[in-house]
Scaffold this motif. Structure first.
Motif, PDB file in Angstrom:
ATOM      1  N   PRO A 107      -8.583  -2.156  -2.643  1.00 14.79           N
ATOM      2  CA  PRO A 107      -9.497  -3.193  -2.169  1.00 14.79           C
ATOM      3  C   PRO A 107     -10.867  -2.579  -1.928  1.00 14.79           C
ATOM      4  O   PRO A 107     -10.975  -1.462  -1.461  1.00 14.79           O
ATOM      5  N   SER A 108     -11.892  -3.287  -2.255  1.00 14.11           N
ATOM      6  CA  SER A 108     -13.212  -2.717  -2.093  1.00 14.11           C
ATOM      7  C   SER A 108     -14.158  -3.719  -1.458  1.00 14.11           C
ATOM      8  O   SER A 108     -13.921  -4.898  -1.493  1.00 14.11           O
TER       9      SER A 108
ATOM     10  N   ASP B 273     -15.277   1.733  -3.882  1.00 17.46           N
ATOM     11  CA  ASP B 273     -16.602   1.471  -4.416  1.00 17.46           C
ATOM     12  C   ASP B 273     -17.238   2.663  -5.088  1.00 17.46           C
ATOM     13  O   ASP B 273     -18.457   2.831  -5.056  1.00 17.46           O
TER      14      ASP B 273
ATOM     15  N   MET C 187       0.810  -1.205   0.000  1.00 20.17           N
ATOM     16  CA  MET C 187       0.000   0.000   0.000  1.00 20.17           C
ATOM     17  C   MET C 187       0.850   1.264   0.000  1.00 20.17           C
ATOM     18  O   MET C 187       0.603   2.196  -0.760  1.00 20.17           O
TER      19      MET C 187
ATOM     20  N   VAL D 187      -7.776  -0.295  -8.279  1.00 19.12           N
ATOM     21  CA  VAL D 187      -6.857  -1.258  -7.694  1.00 19.12           C
ATOM     22  C   VAL D 187      -7.039  -1.389  -6.188  1.00 19.12           C
ATOM     23  O   VAL D 187      -6.614  -2.351  -5.575  1.00 19.12           O
TER      24      VAL D 187
ATOM     25  N   SER E  62      -8.690  -5.410  12.208  1.00 20.77           N
ATOM     26  CA  SER E  62     -10.140  -5.257  12.119  1.00 20.77           C
ATOM     27  C   SER E  62     -10.690  -6.143  11.012  1.00 20.77           C
ATOM     28  O   SER E  62      -9.949  -6.675  10.194  1.00 20.77           O
ATOM     29  N   ASP E  63     -11.988  -6.283  11.007  1.00 21.47           N
ATOM     30  CA  ASP E  63     -12.646  -7.101  10.000  1.00 21.47           C
ATOM     31  C   ASP E  63     -12.399  -6.602   8.591  1.00 21.47           C
ATOM     32  O   ASP E  63     -12.478  -7.361   7.634  1.00 21.47           O
ATOM     33  N   THR E  64     -12.134  -5.323   8.463  1.00 23.38           N
ATOM     34  CA  THR E  64     -11.919  -4.775   7.133  1.00 23.38           C
ATOM     35  C   THR E  64     -10.471  -4.923   6.705  1.00 23.38           C
ATOM     36  O   THR E  64     -10.102  -4.491   5.625  1.00 23.38           O
ATOM     37  N   GLY E  65      -9.667  -5.489   7.571  1.00 19.54           N
ATOM     38  CA  GLY E  65      -8.282  -5.686   7.208  1.00 19.54           C
ATOM     39  C   GLY E  65      -7.382  -4.566   7.665  1.00 19.54           C
ATOM     40  O   GLY E  65      -6.201  -4.541   7.376  1.00 19.54           O
ATOM     41  N   ARG E  66      -7.937  -3.636   8.353  1.00 20.35           N
ATOM     42  CA  ARG E  66      -7.092  -2.578   8.878  1.00 20.35           C
ATOM     43  C   ARG E  66      -6.247  -3.123  10.018  1.00 20.35           C
ATOM     44  O   ARG E  66      -6.730  -3.918  10.834  1.00 20.35           O
TER      45      ARG E  66
ATOM     46  N   ARG F 172      -7.911   7.468  11.208  1.00 25.93           N
ATOM     47  CA  ARG F 172      -6.480   7.554  10.928  1.00 25.93           C
ATOM     48  C   ARG F 172      -6.315   8.063   9.515  1.00 25.93           C
ATOM     49  O   ARG F 172      -5.744   7.426   8.650  1.00 25.93           O
TER      50      ARG F 172
ATOM     51  N   LEU G 297      -9.966   4.225   6.460  1.00 23.98           N
ATOM     52  CA  LEU G 297     -10.659   2.953   6.308  1.00 23.98           C
ATOM     53  C   LEU G 297     -11.841   2.863   7.235  1.00 23.98           C
ATOM     54  O   LEU G 297     -11.825   3.364   8.356  1.00 23.98           O
ATOM     55  N   ARG G 298     -12.815   2.221   6.759  1.00 21.52           N
ATOM     56  CA  ARG G 298     -14.001   2.136   7.585  1.00 21.52           C
ATOM     57  C   ARG G 298     -13.858   1.104   8.680  1.00 21.52           C
ATOM     58  O   ARG G 298     -13.080   0.158   8.586  1.00 21.52           O
TER      59      ARG G 298
ATOM     60  N   TYR H 169      -3.664   9.266   2.513  1.00 25.18           N
ATOM     61  CA  TYR H 169      -3.857   7.848   2.789  1.00 25.18           C
ATOM     62  C   TYR H 169      -5.340   7.571   2.928  1.00 25.18           C
ATOM     63  O   TYR H 169      -6.065   8.362   3.515  1.00 25.18           O
TER      64      TYR H 169
ATOM     65  N   VAL I 199       2.143   1.752  -3.378  1.00 24.09           N
ATOM     66  CA  VAL I 199       1.152   2.218  -4.333  1.00 24.09           C
ATOM     67  C   VAL I 199       0.988   3.727  -4.229  1.00 24.09           C
ATOM     68  O   VAL I 199       1.038   4.451  -5.227  1.00 24.09           O
TER      69      VAL I 199
END
Lengths: 362, 362
Positions: free
Chosen positions: A361-362, A325, A102, A359, A152-156, A248, A128-129, A125, A105
């Motif tokens: 993640p969504s 999204d 990341m 690109v 977190s569940d969202t990958g954070r 963040r 993230l939710r 940056y 990117v």
DNA sequence: GATGGCACTCGGGATACGAGAGTGCTAAGA
DNA sequence: TCTTAGCACTCTCGTATCCCGAGTGCCATC
């Protein structure tokens, strides 16, 4: 004195000035741009444009240069969006697809925009939710310090340090220094077994819960745990909730600062105020956010004094939101002198923002 | 023509020039600094110093300015290290202790050095030592993407994205984009149960193993797993080993770039080359590494042409390593014009580096 | 409404000049 | 042998002056 021709004159002035960086007079206007009229006619139009505030002359007997208002009109009504060439598109694709993570990117996106526009690029940056807790990991580091890693569940992923005070009985400070860590864990105050169990319990309690339900779930764990461990458990629980709740989104990367110093960009006030403004990340962030939330075709433009910052009074900001999204999770922009190539800059910013959106993640 | 007086003259020239930014002549030298001799005498000394290459005159009839060689002598033999005032120390303490995480610590350290020295600060992210795998977490994000989070025994946390290709049968690409993630996981190709089991197996296999033993341990898991899952498992295993093995010491943060543009710093060549050099992070990193590995009292100084970079020919770099256990894990530095306040800069860099060393996990 | 002509303005480059700062050198003094 | 005073010389920099050219605004004309 047709209205269309006057606009054509304005467009010609903007394009010529952007290109030559010199006040443009009536003669070159008729010579270089195909307006089939004489200089005198142009002069009349120019007088009208000046009257209306779209152009100005730096001193009595020089050519005209566009004002902020003139650029605004140009951007809103005259600029033709010029799509990138397909080699350019391909360059973006390949350069960005080579990124390995990341950070990479975003860093590459910044450098890319800086290079495409020849200006300074700004990349925020993604914020993230939030969601539930996926996993909690406790790693003892140093003597009385605990690294708390929260996924977190969202990958954070966030990491914080927790100072565990003197012994297990003391009340731990809730927020301390967060960092990747040093070498050998020191199994002094905190023994692995206890930690492992605590971690397991907290993870179990959090499984499937939403963020809002976490405090309660953790409270139960704290209550059910050995009394000497309770303060530690509570400290961890508080830290986790705090970390997940904290936004963040305050990180920004700049690229291409050196472009500002290139000879072609002369700022009246020098570039010191510009650089200073760029270092004020908080303010800059506010500006970008404001800008990206404007309606329009996705790319927002702030010209000269339109952005309230004094340091950026001689610059324009072109920015676009990007995000998985279709909704904006962060912002990407380019900053340069008001005398910039707006169509080109807009095209570049848009292209890179779109790529990022695709690109991400969504 | 005593040797000591000549050195005193050099010191006086350096100090005066650093202070006034103007070539210093024999008269002001006798007036402002307490050398009890006449201008003519000074002139003789100055002729000798110029002969030896320590000073030079910009044009025939101007005062003298120190050369790089002159600054070098000054730094090595004449500069008295001037400790920071205690309010300054306290300011460092409080400002840095307010940081909430690692990024914040380094960011603050940079801004601090930039502010203390009035120059550009450079902070390298600490490179962390490797060890075993503490925990591996798999989070599905987007359609065919997997976020792989790796937590090492030392508390280092890395995250990478793994592209899982079309279906579970396809060979997954090994390295893809790493990033924190977007919203709702899409339980399409990858179902939670399978992932959970795979994660558990991999974690179990890695428990207690050293990095060098991991490939073998993982190979066993891959072999023992359902055939359709094997490619995915292998992809993850490879990515983990790769991630743990990769050094991640290539990140640098800058602070105080705006200081370069302040009126007081005029560079002959303009600051464009300087800014360009600062953007070349790789090269800059090399310079810092080289610099910090020099022997000396912990703080290394590179003056003007001593650092090979053309862009930095008019600047000096003062840098110090810092790190938990007294050994250097990263570098902190300040970059300014060769005409800088060396004692002050050295003191500031050293103070902040020491603080970082103290506060870093070890 | 467009155009040609014309007087006017003003910035910027070239030139000249003097003031000031600083030097090197020489000769005299310690 | 080192230091000092004196002096002629050099060079930069700021100021004043001048002139050229680009560009304008306006008026009369088509």
């Amino acid at each position: 004195m047709s209205e269309e021709r006057r606009l054509a004159v304005l467009r010609a002035i903007v394009e010529d000035y952007v290109h030559t960086r010199e006040p443009v007079g009536s003669r070159v206007l008729t010579e270089r741009h195909g307006l089939g009229v004489s200089p005198a006619t142009i002069r009349n139009d120019m007088a009208a444009l000046e009257e209306a505030g779209y152009i100005a002359q730096p001193h009595t007997s020089a050519g005209r240069i566009p004002t902020d208002k003139g650029y605004r009109l140009f951007v809103d009504r005259l600029a033709e969006v010029r799509p990138l060439t397909s080699p350019q598109r391909r360059a973006i694709e390949t350069f960005l697809s080579e990124a390995i993570d990341m950070d990479d990117v975003l860093g590459r996106a910044g450098r890319l925009v800086a290079q495409l526009t020849g200006q300074v690029a700004v990349v925020q940056y993604p914020s993230l939710r939030l969601s539930g807790l996926r996993h909690l990991e406790l790693v003892p580091v140093g003597g009385a310090r605990l690294l708390v890693v929260v996924i977190s569940d969202t990958g954070r992923v966030e990491q914080r340090f927790l100072d565990v005070g003197a012994g297990p009985g003391a009340e731990p400070a809730v927020v301390a220094v967060d960092t990747p860590a040093g070498p050998e864990p020191d199994p002094g105050a905190l023994d692995e077994g206890t930690l492992g169990e605590l971690r397991a319990r907290l993870n179990a309690a959090a499984a499937g819960k939403r963020l809002s339900e976490l405090p309660q779930a953790f409270a139960a764990v704290v209550a059910g745990v050995d009394a000497t461990l309770a303060p530690l458990a509570r400290g961890i629980a508080d830290l986790v909730v705090d970390t997940l709740g904290a936004q963040r989104e305050d990180r920004i990367v700049l690229a291409g600062t050196a472009n500002l110093a290139r000879a072609e960009m002369r700022f009246e006030q020098g570039l010191s105020p510009v650089l200073e403004a760029l270092e004020e990340q908080v303010v800059l962030l506010g500006l970008l956010t404001e800008l990206a939330s404007e309606p329009g075709r996705g790319v927002g433009v702030r010209i000269g004094h339109e952005n309230r910052l004094d340091g950026l009074a001689e610059t324009s900001v072109v920015a676009s939101g990007y995000g998985g999204d279709g909704d904006t999770v962060a912002i990407l922009g380019s900053i340069g002198p008001t005398r910039m190539d707006y169509p080109g800059t807009i095209a570049s910013v848009r292209a890179v923002a779109r790529y990022l959106s695709r690109v991400l993640p969504s």
